[in-house]
Design a protein around this motif. Sequence first.
Motif, PDB file in Angstrom:
ATOM      1  N   PRO A  85       0.815  -1.210   0.000  1.00  0.00           N
ATOM      2  CA  PRO A  85       0.000   0.000   0.000  1.00  0.00           C
ATOM      3  C   PRO A  85       0.852   1.265   0.000  1.00  0.00           C
ATOM      4  N   TRP A  86       0.173   2.406  -0.190  1.00  0.00           N
ATOM      5  CA  TRP A  86       0.872   3.688  -0.196  1.00  0.00           C
ATOM      6  C   TRP A  86       1.533   4.000   1.151  1.00  0.00           C
ATOM      7  N   LEU A  87       0.904   3.593   2.238  1.00  0.00           N
ATOM      8  CA  LEU A  87       1.410   3.963   3.559  1.00  0.00           C
ATOM      9  C   LEU A  87       2.237   2.861   4.204  1.00  0.00           C
ATOM     10  N   GLY A  88       2.579   1.837   3.431  1.00  0.00           N
ATOM     11  CA  GLY A  88       3.381   0.742   3.950  1.00  0.00           C
ATOM     12  C   GLY A  88       4.868   1.024   3.876  1.00  0.00           C
ATOM     13  N   ASP A  89       5.637   0.160   4.507  1.00  0.00           N
ATOM     14  CA  ASP A  89       7.094   0.286   4.458  1.00  0.00           C
ATOM     15  C   ASP A  89       7.583   0.135   3.026  1.00  0.00           C
ATOM     16  N   ASP A  94       9.487   1.740  -3.673  1.00  0.00           N
ATOM     17  CA  ASP A  94       8.732   0.974  -4.662  1.00  0.00           C
ATOM     18  C   ASP A  94       8.168   1.875  -5.748  1.00  0.00           C
ATOM     19  N   THR A  95       7.707   3.057  -5.362  1.00  0.00           N
ATOM     20  CA  THR A  95       7.210   4.002  -6.363  1.00  0.00           C
ATOM     21  C   THR A  95       8.312   4.386  -7.330  1.00  0.00           C
ATOM     22  N   ARG A  96       9.474   4.664  -6.786  1.00  0.00           N
ATOM     23  CA  ARG A  96      10.601   5.061  -7.626  1.00  0.00           C
ATOM     24  C   ARG A  96      10.979   3.948  -8.604  1.00  0.00           C
ATOM     25  N   SER A  97      11.063   2.710  -8.117  1.00  0.00           N
ATOM     26  CA  SER A  97      11.464   1.602  -8.997  1.00  0.00           C
ATOM     27  C   SER A  97      10.384   1.280 -10.024  1.00  0.00           C
ATOM     28  N   THR A 142       1.478   1.259  -5.620  1.00  0.00           N
ATOM     29  CA  THR A 142       2.492   1.983  -6.391  1.00  0.00           C
ATOM     30  C   THR A 142       2.610   1.443  -7.816  1.00  0.00           C
ATOM     31  N   TYR A 143       2.373   0.157  -7.986  1.00  0.00           N
ATOM     32  CA  TYR A 143       2.316  -0.425  -9.331  1.00  0.00           C
ATOM     33  C   TYR A 143       1.204   0.237 -10.137  1.00  0.00           C
TER      34      TYR A 143
END
Length: 236
Positions: A85-89, A94-97, A142-143
């Motif tokens: 999720p967006w608020l997960g570790d 992950d967004t960047r990759s 993020t995907y």
Amino acid sequence: MKIQGATALVTGANRGLGLAFARALLERGAAKVYAGARDPSSITLPGVVPIKLDVTKEDEVEAAAREASDVNLVINNAGIAKLGPWLGDGAIEDTRSHFEVNVLGPLRVARAFAPVLARNGGGALINVLSVASWINRPLLATYGASKAAAWALTNGLRIELEGQGTQVLGIHAGFIDTDMAREMTGPKTPPQAIVKEAFDALERGDRQVLADEMTRQVYRGLTAEQPVYLSAINAA
């Protein structure tokens, strides 16, 4: 465009959907198929031309465009999918990759190969998108954002490449039965079925293909009185 006699490049062609694309190209009579992968030795399909291609590396994309200078069909298939999720570790990383591979990767390939396609008569560019382009849930937060951006990229490329006669086709699909989706639950479509839908659409001259029933349902729900992306709040 017609696949019979075409010269094609598939990114991420060593497994999963990319391998299914490469195999179907040969079966449909493509004259030559370049199979791109970070490690060319991982390409084992007979009849294709392995090519070193990491879509996150500008120099490798440019080298591929020089080596595969005869292509008139480019399939932007390479991608990654991480759960969370967006608020997960790890969400920032992950967004960047995801954006590096799923958005900037196809953009690099499109920029490098647009002149090649123009010289070879226009041809076609296929971008592999997702039902997650339109609906975002914590499992693939993020995907989904990266695929929404890739959808916007595809829509823009259609306009920019129209003048050179390049057909741009976006493929939206739900879970596909490949290694990438092995941790997902729910119905999964065989990659061969997705490829058939995509290539049939390509040969009809389409600009978009909704490759499975779930995707078609979500697409219809975008304009509902209660849009599907808001209804998802109650289903999460």
